[in-house]
Motif scaffolding. Structure first.
Motif, PDB file in Angstrom:
ATOM      1  N   HIS A   1      -1.115  52.003   4.080  1.00 56.09           N
ATOM      2  CA  HIS A   1      -0.646  53.316   3.633  1.00 56.09           C
ATOM      3  C   HIS A   1      -1.029  54.439   4.586  1.00 56.09           C
ATOM      4  O   HIS A   1      -1.433  55.518   4.171  1.00 56.09           O
ATOM      5  N   VAL A   2      -0.922  54.167   5.873  1.00 54.55           N
ATOM      6  CA  VAL A   2      -1.109  55.181   6.908  1.00 54.55           C
ATOM      7  C   VAL A   2       0.134  55.156   7.790  1.00 54.55           C
ATOM      8  O   VAL A   2       0.598  54.086   8.191  1.00 54.55           O
ATOM      9  N   LYS A   3       0.669  56.312   8.080  1.00 57.79           N
ATOM     10  CA  LYS A   3       1.927  56.384   8.808  1.00 57.79           C
ATOM     11  C   LYS A   3       1.712  56.168  10.302  1.00 57.79           C
ATOM     12  O   LYS A   3       1.006  56.921  10.963  1.00 57.79           O
ATOM     13  N   PHE A   4       2.332  55.121  10.832  1.00 56.03           N
ATOM     14  CA  PHE A   4       2.395  54.866  12.262  1.00 56.03           C
ATOM     15  C   PHE A   4       3.868  54.845  12.657  1.00 56.03           C
ATOM     16  O   PHE A   4       4.755  55.100  11.847  1.00 56.03           O
ATOM     17  N   ASN A   5       4.151  54.506  13.918  1.00 58.33           N
ATOM     18  CA  ASN A   5       5.536  54.509  14.376  1.00 58.33           C
ATOM     19  C   ASN A   5       6.306  53.303  13.859  1.00 58.33           C
ATOM     20  O   ASN A   5       5.808  52.176  13.838  1.00 58.33           O
ATOM     21  N   VAL A   6       7.536  53.528  13.446  1.00 54.00           N
ATOM     22  CA  VAL A   6       8.456  52.465  13.041  1.00 54.00           C
ATOM     23  C   VAL A   6       9.813  52.769  13.644  1.00 54.00           C
ATOM     24  O   VAL A   6      10.380  53.839  13.415  1.00 54.00           O
ATOM     25  N   ASN A   7      10.337  51.854  14.436  1.00 57.10           N
ATOM     26  CA  ASN A   7      11.660  52.021  15.028  1.00 57.10           C
ATOM     27  C   ASN A   7      12.722  51.502  14.078  1.00 57.10           C
ATOM     28  O   ASN A   7      12.505  50.527  13.349  1.00 57.10           O
ATOM     29  N   VAL A   8      13.856  52.143  14.107  1.00 57.45           N
ATOM     30  CA  VAL A   8      14.989  51.674  13.312  1.00 57.45           C
ATOM     31  C   VAL A   8      15.562  50.437  13.983  1.00 57.45           C
ATOM     32  O   VAL A   8      15.974  50.467  15.134  1.00 57.45           O
ATOM     33  N   ASN A   9      15.561  49.328  13.273  1.00 61.11           N
ATOM     34  CA  ASN A   9      16.038  48.058  13.807  1.00 61.11           C
ATOM     35  C   ASN A   9      17.145  47.543  12.899  1.00 61.11           C
ATOM     36  O   ASN A   9      16.908  47.195  11.743  1.00 61.11           O
ATOM     37  N   ILE A  10      18.360  47.498  13.439  1.00 60.33           N
ATOM     38  CA  ILE A  10      19.504  47.090  12.624  1.00 60.33           C
ATOM     39  C   ILE A  10      19.361  45.652  12.162  1.00 60.33           C
ATOM     40  O   ILE A  10      19.653  45.300  11.013  1.00 60.33           O
ATOM     41  N   ASN A  11      18.869  44.785  13.041  1.00 60.09           N
ATOM     42  CA  ASN A  11      18.742  43.370  12.695  1.00 60.09           C
ATOM     43  C   ASN A  11      17.689  43.136  11.618  1.00 60.09           C
ATOM     44  O   ASN A  11      17.848  42.289  10.750  1.00 60.09           O
ATOM     45  N   MET A  12      16.593  43.895  11.692  1.00 54.42           N
ATOM     46  CA  MET A  12      15.511  43.691  10.744  1.00 54.42           C
ATOM     47  C   MET A  12      15.600  44.618   9.541  1.00 54.42           C
ATOM     48  O   MET A  12      14.938  44.413   8.537  1.00 54.42           O
ATOM     49  N   GLY A  13      16.409  45.663   9.676  1.00 52.75           N
ATOM     50  CA  GLY A  13      16.559  46.584   8.573  1.00 52.75           C
ATOM     51  C   GLY A  13      15.343  47.471   8.364  1.00 52.75           C
ATOM     52  O   GLY A  13      15.093  47.934   7.259  1.00 52.75           O
ATOM     53  N   LEU A  14      14.571  47.712   9.409  1.00 52.10           N
ATOM     54  CA  LEU A  14      13.370  48.529   9.287  1.00 52.10           C
ATOM     55  C   LEU A  14      13.721  49.983   9.557  1.00 52.10           C
ATOM     56  O   LEU A  14      14.284  50.321  10.570  1.00 52.10           O
ATOM     57  N   ALA A  15      13.383  50.839   8.627  1.00 49.56           N
ATOM     58  CA  ALA A  15      13.616  52.259   8.814  1.00 49.56           C
ATOM     59  C   ALA A  15      12.522  53.088   8.162  1.00 49.56           C
ATOM     60  O   ALA A  15      12.426  54.278   8.404  1.00 49.56           O
ATOM     61  N   SER A  16      11.678  52.479   7.340  1.00 50.04           N
ATOM     62  CA  SER A  16      10.607  53.201   6.662  1.00 50.04           C
ATOM     63  C   SER A  16       9.259  52.609   7.042  1.00 50.04           C
ATOM     64  O   SER A  16       9.178  51.508   7.553  1.00 50.04           O
ATOM     65  N   ASN A  17       8.223  53.376   6.776  1.00 47.10           N
ATOM     66  CA  ASN A  17       6.886  52.938   7.147  1.00 47.10           C
ATOM     67  C   ASN A  17       6.463  51.755   6.290  1.00 47.10           C
ATOM     68  O   ASN A  17       6.581  51.789   5.058  1.00 47.10           O
ATOM     69  N   PRO A  18       5.970  50.651   6.909  1.00 42.91           N
ATOM     70  CA  PRO A  18       5.535  49.487   6.128  1.00 42.91           C
ATOM     71  C   PRO A  18       4.255  49.804   5.365  1.00 42.91           C
ATOM     72  O   PRO A  18       3.539  50.755   5.699  1.00 42.91           O
ATOM     73  N   PRO A  19       3.942  49.025   4.323  1.00 44.85           N
ATOM     74  CA  PRO A  19       2.733  49.304   3.535  1.00 44.85           C
ATOM     75  C   PRO A  19       1.445  49.123   4.325  1.00 44.85           C
ATOM     76  O   PRO A  19       0.424  49.719   3.975  1.00 44.85           O
ATOM     77  N   PHE A  20       1.469  48.301   5.358  1.00 40.36           N
ATOM     78  CA  PHE A  20       0.261  48.136   6.176  1.00 40.36           C
ATOM     79  C   PHE A  20       0.649  47.698   7.585  1.00 40.36           C
ATOM     80  O   PHE A  20       1.755  47.225   7.820  1.00 40.36           O
ATOM     81  N   LYS A  21      -0.316  47.855   8.492  1.00 41.63           N
ATOM     82  CA  LYS A  21      -0.161  47.372   9.861  1.00 41.63           C
ATOM     83  C   LYS A  21      -1.453  46.700  10.302  1.00 41.63           C
ATOM     84  O   LYS A  21      -2.546  47.137   9.939  1.00 41.63           O
ATOM     85  N   ILE A  22      -1.288  45.628  11.098  1.00 44.23           N
ATOM     86  CA  ILE A  22      -2.428  44.985  11.736  1.00 44.23           C
ATOM     87  C   ILE A  22      -2.702  45.722  13.036  1.00 44.23           C
ATOM     88  O   ILE A  22      -1.809  45.882  13.870  1.00 44.23           O
ATOM     89  N   THR A  23      -3.921  46.192  13.211  1.00 45.02           N
ATOM     90  CA  THR A  23      -4.259  46.969  14.395  1.00 45.02           C
ATOM     91  C   THR A  23      -5.617  46.534  14.935  1.00 45.02           C
ATOM     92  O   THR A  23      -6.438  45.954  14.224  1.00 45.02           O
TER      93      THR A  23
END
Length: 533
Positions: free
Chosen positions: A190-212
């Motif tokens: 629940h922390v906003k990082f960068n997310v690219n719009v990917n037509i194939n994956m359908g990603l357009a919003s921030n995911p609930p978590f990221k591995i960092t």
């Protein structure tokens, strides 16, 4: 804002704000901030919880499910929790996020990275999401196009795995010998990082978590690129060089050696160097390293007694087991490269070679637009050939299985010249094989090059090191290679007994190689002394 943590370092706002005073990094006391092993058992908490005595605004949460579903920021340590100073580092990051501090993007570099600041504005850590690495699909700087696990900027290191190697470098830097900053692998929710719009994956919003990955930020005056090497202490150069050789660092450039204590003492040879950015270490195959310090005068000076003792006491097999337990995602082939480089370092130091000598023997030559194999690669290939011949003479049934021990990627099968020299005698000297011409050089990465790299993402096995089949029972030198073809000696397909037998053959060849290097050094000295300028 205060925070509540669970055993995974999650947190949520408290109803009231208790008083909490957090020290700045300049006054940071790692021992004071370490977690005390107080085990608490309640009706709602059945696991062991480590509660920090240095952060009174943190208390134990009792509703894990509620915390997971909560939109509030949360941090969970994935790997590195047993390493010293890691809990203190993650604790500070958690408090900062709970206080409403937002990650600040780092403008430099090719990958996505963020500074984390405390509530007082001091930079405390650098956070690097795995899916924002160079070539990863969420890279914020235009260098995107590959999925996690595919070949990255270095063909022998996969996209999304540099954070693992950051932690590995910290774990392997025993007693802070080289000064690698504390590092950990975490999950930030629940922390906003960068997310690219990917037509194939359908990603357009921030995911609930990221591995960092998260590393302690190091206060510094500049980096090694802004100064001449005469300003650096011999000790700092040697210690970083020893680390780079152990890990086979593919990217030790001046920008990832930070300079400290520059203004406190203007005497030449006293500035301290701090190594950072170890994502391109521990490759899956015997790739070509880059050592910025290779031709610095400090690298040609003999090791001190302290440094020689440190190297002598290294146990690569014990260290490999440490990585298996702490970072199981690092592949076994990377651990074998690590073991090989450590044995090489230990034997070379015992033979009296300098840091520069060892680095030169591990680095490929680059003359006339063509790349020649390193001494280390030649030794490995010859050791394999000798082992293959021994098994052949013994009539072993495993000979066929050994055909691909040092195989290279068959992506270049069609380009092989079958008439290139391969000796059929195991005791003969390695003969040179065909060279691949290079249309370009290992210059700075630019957009056309990255575009071409992305277009090459359809690779056999998706991410395997390049392999070219080699004739059985032959003694030979490694192919000349370049970064684009990526041909590297690999140990991935060796069975355990084959690997052990190979190491024995490898060590038997080292004495001769070190003797040749010493003779070459003597010849250079004689030539230098005979000339007058």
């Amino acid at each position: 804002m205060a925070a509540v943590t669970d055993h995974n370092h999650g947190f949520k706002p408290l109803a009231q704000l208790p008083k909490c005073s957090l020290q700045s990094y300049s006054h940071f006391d790692p021992k004071k901030h370490e977690y005390k092993h107080n085990i608490t058992h309640t009706s709602t908490i059945t696991t062991n919880l480590h509660k920090s005595t240095s952060t009174p605004c943190l208390s134990l949460a009792t509703k894990a499910k509620e915390e997971f579903e909560s939109p509030n920021p949360r941090v969970e340590i994935i790997s590195g929790r047993k390493a010293p100073k890691v809990h203190a580092l993650v604790s500070e990051v958690a408090i900062a996020l709970a206080s409403g501090v937002k990650p600040t993007p780092v403008l430099s570099g090719l990958g996505g990275a963020y500074y984390m600041q405390s509530r007082k504005g001091n930079t405390i850590a650098v956070v690097k999401p795995a899916d924002e690495e160079p070539l990863a699909f969420n890279n914020p700087k235009g260098f995107a196009g590959r999925m996690l696990g595919q070949p990255g900027m270095k063909r022998s290191i996969r996209v999304g795995e540099t954070g693992l190697r950051e932690l590995a470098a910290y774990l392997l830097d025993h007693d802070g010998f080289a000064g690698v900053p504390p590092s950990a692998l975490v999950k930030i929710c629940h922390v906003k990082f960068n997310v690219n719009v990917n037509i194939n994956m359908g990603l357009a919003s921030n995911p609930p978590f990221k591995i960092t990955s998260v590393q302690r930020y190091v206060e510094h005056e500049t980096d090694a690129g802004d100064l001449g090497p005469s300003r650096f202490s011999v000790c700092s150069v040697h210690r970083i060089g020893i680390l780079d050789i152990r890990l086979l660092n593919l990217d030790r450039h001046a920008g990832n050696m930070l300079v400290k204590n520059l203004h406190s003492n203007y005497v030449a040879g006293t500035a301290e160097l701090v190594p950072i950015d170890h994502g391109f270490c521990l490759p899956e195959s015997l790739d070509d390293p880059y050592f910025e310090w290779l031709h610095w005068p400090q690298a040609s000076m003999p090791f001190s007694e302290l440094e020689a003792d440190y190297i002598s006491n290294l146990d690569p097999f014990k260290d490999a087991e440490l990585l298996r337990n702490e970072i199981p995602l690092i592949k076994e082939c990377s651990l074998r490269v690590f073991i090989l480089c450590n044995i090489f370092l230990k034997r070379a130091t015992a033979a009296g070679l300098s840091l520069a000598d060892i680095g030169e023997m591990m680095t490929r030559g680059f003359i006339g637009g063509e790349e020649s194999s390193s001494v280390l690669e030649n030794i490995c290939v010859k050791a394999k050939a000798n082992l293959d011949m021994e098994l052949t003479s013994d009539g072993s049934d495993e000979v066929k299985e050994l055909d691909e021990i040092f195989a290279f990627d068959n992506a270049f099968d069609d380009g092989l010249n079958q008439n290139q020299g391969v000796s059929t005698h195991a005791d003969s000297k390695p003969s040179k094989m065909m060279k691949y011409s290079t249309e370009g050089t290992r210059s700075k990465i630019n957009d056309p090059r990255l575009t071409r790299i992305i277009q090459e993402s359809i690779i056999k096995d998706g991410c395997a090191p390049v392999r070219i089949p080699i004739s059985r029972s032959a003694s030979f030198a490694a192919h000349n290679k370049n970064h684009d073809t990526g041909g590297c000696v690999s140990f991935e397909e060796m069975k355990e007994d084959e690997w052990s037998a190979f190491l024995e053959c490898f060590e038997e060849l080292l004495s001769e190689a070190f003797e040749q290097k010493q003779n070459t050094n003597l010849l250079k000295q004689r030539l230098g002394n005979s000339c007058e300028f």
